[in-house]
Motif scaffolding. Sequence first.
Motif, mmCIF file in Angstrom:
data_model
loop_
_atom_site.group_PDB
_atom_site.id
_atom_site.type_symbol
_atom_site.label_atom_id
_atom_site.label_comp_id
_atom_site.label_asym_id
_atom_site.label_seq_id
_atom_site.Cartn_x
_atom_site.Cartn_y
_atom_site.Cartn_z
ATOM 1 N N LYS A 186 38.929 18.336 89.382
ATOM 2 C CA LYS A 186 39.193 18.495 88.107
ATOM 3 C C LYS A 186 40.442 19.501 87.797
ATOM 4 C CE LYS A 186 36.992 19.911 83.808
ATOM 5 N NZ LYS A 186 36.066 20.975 83.213
ATOM 6 N N ALA A 187 40.469 20.519 88.725
ATOM 7 C CA ALA A 187 41.431 21.693 88.872
ATOM 8 C C ALA A 187 42.796 21.056 89.277
ATOM 9 C CB ALA A 187 40.959 22.583 89.902
ATOM 10 N N PHE A 196 43.304 29.848 103.737
ATOM 11 C CA PHE A 196 41.886 29.526 103.309
ATOM 12 C C PHE A 196 41.345 30.727 102.280
ATOM 13 C CE2 PHE A 196 42.266 27.624 107.255
ATOM 14 C CZ PHE A 196 41.356 26.320 107.212
ATOM 15 N N TYR A 197 40.428 30.522 101.641
ATOM 16 C CA TYR A 197 39.812 31.427 100.486
ATOM 17 C C TYR A 197 39.391 32.813 101.248
ATOM 18 C CZ TYR A 197 37.663 33.682 96.938
ATOM 19 O OH TYR A 197 36.988 34.594 95.790
ATOM 20 N N HIS A 198 39.923 33.794 100.657
ATOM 21 C CA HIS A 198 39.274 35.306 101.085
ATOM 22 C C HIS A 198 39.108 36.066 99.801
ATOM 23 C CE1 HIS A 198 40.638 34.151 105.110
ATOM 24 N NE2 HIS A 198 41.748 33.938 104.457
ATOM 25 N N LYS A 199 38.267 36.706 99.458
ATOM 26 C CA LYS A 199 37.985 37.373 98.340
ATOM 27 C C LYS A 199 39.072 38.608 98.006
ATOM 28 C CE LYS A 199 34.529 39.260 95.185
ATOM 29 N NZ LYS A 199 35.783 39.014 94.222
ATOM 30 N N THR A 226 46.072 38.012 94.658
ATOM 31 C CA THR A 226 47.262 37.479 95.349
ATOM 32 C C THR A 226 47.686 35.983 94.490
ATOM 33 O OG1 THR A 226 46.595 36.306 97.126
ATOM 34 C CG2 THR A 226 47.163 38.884 97.337
ATOM 35 N N VAL A 227 46.680 35.587 93.694
ATOM 36 C CA VAL A 227 46.848 34.257 93.103
ATOM 37 C C VAL A 227 48.455 34.568 92.334
ATOM 38 C CG1 VAL A 227 46.206 32.645 91.522
ATOM 39 C CG2 VAL A 227 44.555 33.850 92.845
ATOM 40 N N LYS A 228 49.124 33.318 92.711
ATOM 41 C CA LYS A 228 50.558 33.480 92.010
ATOM 42 C C LYS A 228 50.390 33.009 90.610
ATOM 43 C CE LYS A 228 52.981 32.095 96.354
ATOM 44 N NZ LYS A 228 51.949 31.992 97.269
ATOM 45 N N SER A 229 51.586 33.740 89.836
ATOM 46 C CA SER A 229 51.485 33.444 88.522
ATOM 47 C C SER A 229 51.974 31.946 87.979
ATOM 48 C CB SER A 229 52.548 34.661 87.838
ATOM 49 O OG SER A 229 53.635 34.403 88.431
ATOM 50 N N GLY A 254 31.666 26.745 97.305
ATOM 51 C CA GLY A 254 32.005 25.418 97.383
ATOM 52 C C GLY A 254 32.958 25.150 96.047
ATOM 53 N N VAL A 255 33.562 25.902 95.278
ATOM 54 C CA VAL A 255 34.193 25.787 94.072
ATOM 55 C C VAL A 255 35.623 26.656 94.063
ATOM 56 C CG1 VAL A 255 32.510 25.525 92.742
ATOM 57 C CG2 VAL A 255 33.248 27.915 93.044
ATOM 58 N N ILE A 256 36.392 26.020 93.476
ATOM 59 C CA ILE A 256 37.762 26.847 93.354
ATOM 60 C C ILE A 256 37.714 27.977 92.399
ATOM 61 C CG2 ILE A 256 40.209 26.433 92.676
ATOM 62 C CD1 ILE A 256 40.013 23.585 93.733
ATOM 63 N N HIS A 257 38.058 28.975 92.742
ATOM 64 C CA HIS A 257 37.834 30.407 91.962
ATOM 65 C C HIS A 257 38.407 30.258 90.691
ATOM 66 C CE1 HIS A 257 38.120 34.563 90.704
ATOM 67 N NE2 HIS A 257 37.186 34.616 91.720
ATOM 68 N N SER A 258 37.826 30.880 89.580
ATOM 69 C CA SER A 258 38.362 30.712 88.201
ATOM 70 C C SER A 258 39.964 31.026 88.076
ATOM 71 C CB SER A 258 37.416 31.208 87.232
ATOM 72 O OG SER A 258 37.503 32.693 87.598
#
Length: 459
Positions: free
Chosen positions: A81-82, A297-300, A305-308, A336-340
Motif C-alpha cells: 500500500k505504501a 535497514f530500519y533503525h529507530k 533522518t527520513v528525507k523530506s 513488520g510494518v513501514i513506519h508512519s
Amino acid sequence: MKLKLDENWTTKNNGYPLFDSEVERYISVVPNEHQLRLQEKPFYAFLHFGMNTANDREWGNATETVKDFDISKVKPAQWVKAVKAAGMTGIILTCKHHDGFCLWDTKMTDFKATNSLIGMDIVKAVADECYCNDIDFGVYLSPWDMHEKTYGTPAYNDYFVAQLTELCTNYGKLFEVWFDGAKGADAKAFTYDWQRYYDVIHKLQPDANIAVCGEDIRWVGNEAGKTRKSEYSVVPSSLRKCEAVEKNSQQGVDDAQRLQRIDTMDEDLGSRAILKTNEYLCWYPAQVDVSIRKGWFYHKKDDKTVKSVKKLLNIYINSVGNNCVLLLNIPPNKNGVIHSKDTTVLKKLGRKISEMTQNPVIESKPGELSKEQGYLEYLFDSPKKLKYFIASEDISQSQRVEKFDLYLLKPNGKYKKAYSGTIIGSRKIVKLKGKALGALFIIRQSRSNPVIKSIGFYE
Ligand code: FUL
C-alpha cells in the motif's frame, strides 16, 4: 537574447557529423524488451528487511543464529500500500543479505525464516501481495554470504545457483534480480561465476532485468541519489564488468558514507569521445538506489533522518527525469510494518509526482523529426505559469539527442533561455518558473534524426 535558431541539428549539429558509420554504430544500440519495459516503469521500491532488522544493524557479523530473528509478524499488505501510494510500480526484496539469512524456504540451509519464530516464507508472502496488487516483484540476493560455510570454495557457486534457481522458480515472474557488489574487505577471496548465474536467470526468468552486477541495468555509482549531468544509456560494454562494480561497492559496514558522496564516479560514460574509442557498446541504463532514511535497514534512531518530500521529489526529478530508473529503499521495522513517518512522506510524494502532469498546457508526440524541424515552437493560448517541461525520446530507436536548449516566450514578447540540456533518453524533466506565452525547443546536436516520443509543458 540571440536564439541562434539556424544553429541546430539540421545545420551545424555543433560541428559533429549527423550521420556516418560511427553514428550508425551508436544508434544501432537499443534496449532489449525487458530493459524497455523497465524504463517505462522507472520508479520502484527496495525493501531491506531481514536479520539486520531484528538486530538493529546494517550488516551482520557472521555470529547470528535463527533465534536472533525474533520478528513475529510482517504485514506485506501495508508495504504494498505504501509503495503504491508513492506511485511506485515494483518491489525488490532483500531475500538474503550479506548475513546469509534467507527469507524464503530454501532447501540449501536451515538459516531461514521458516525455521525461525515467524515460521513463514516471507518472500512468498510479499510476492503474492505484489501480484495481487499489480506490483512487479524482484529479488535481491547477496552474492557475498558471511554465514555459508562453502563461501570461498567452488562449492559456493553451486550453492548460490541452487538458491537463485529456487527464487527464479517458485515466486512468479520476477521483473528484476539485483546482485550486490558489496563485500567485507576481510572476507575470503572468491570469484563468482557470474555467467552461470546469468544463465539461470535467462533460462528461468527471461524477462527479468539483471541489475548492478548484471548485464541489463548499471549502478549509478553512489548511494546518495545523485546522477551525472548526462546519464547515457549507450556506453562501452566494459562497464558491465562486475569486477569494477565490486571494487567501487561498499567494503565495510562503515563504508556507506563514502557512497553517499559522488566523487567516486567517472563523469563521462557515453559521449562520442568515449564511444569512438570503444569497439563494443551496449545499452546499459543507470539505476539510482537510495534510501529514504540514513540506513538501508530500519533503525529507530534513524526516524529523524527520513528525507523530506522536497528532497525526494528532487531525487525523482534528477533520476527518473534524467534518463535513470529510481530504486527508493523503504525499510520495514521490527513490527513488520513501514513506519508512519515514511508512509506519510511516500503518500505526499506520490501526490506531487502525479500533480506534475495533471495540468498540461500542451502535450505533443512529434515522432521522428524531419530536416525542416531543427526546432519546435509552441504557442499557448494565454500566459501560463509553467512548472515542468517533460520530454521523452523513443528509445527503441536508441538515444539520439545530445544537446538542446529550451526558451520561454515571456509575457513581454521576448524569448528567455530557461534551460540548456544534454541528453534526453527515456525521460527528461525540467523544472520551470514564471509565466510564458510559448516555448522553443531547439535541438542543437543529435545522432541522426531525433525521434521524440513526447513533449509536454505543464502548469
Ligand atoms: C550495499 C550493501 O552493503 C548495503 O547493505 C545495501 O544492501 C546496499 C543496497 O548495497 O552495497
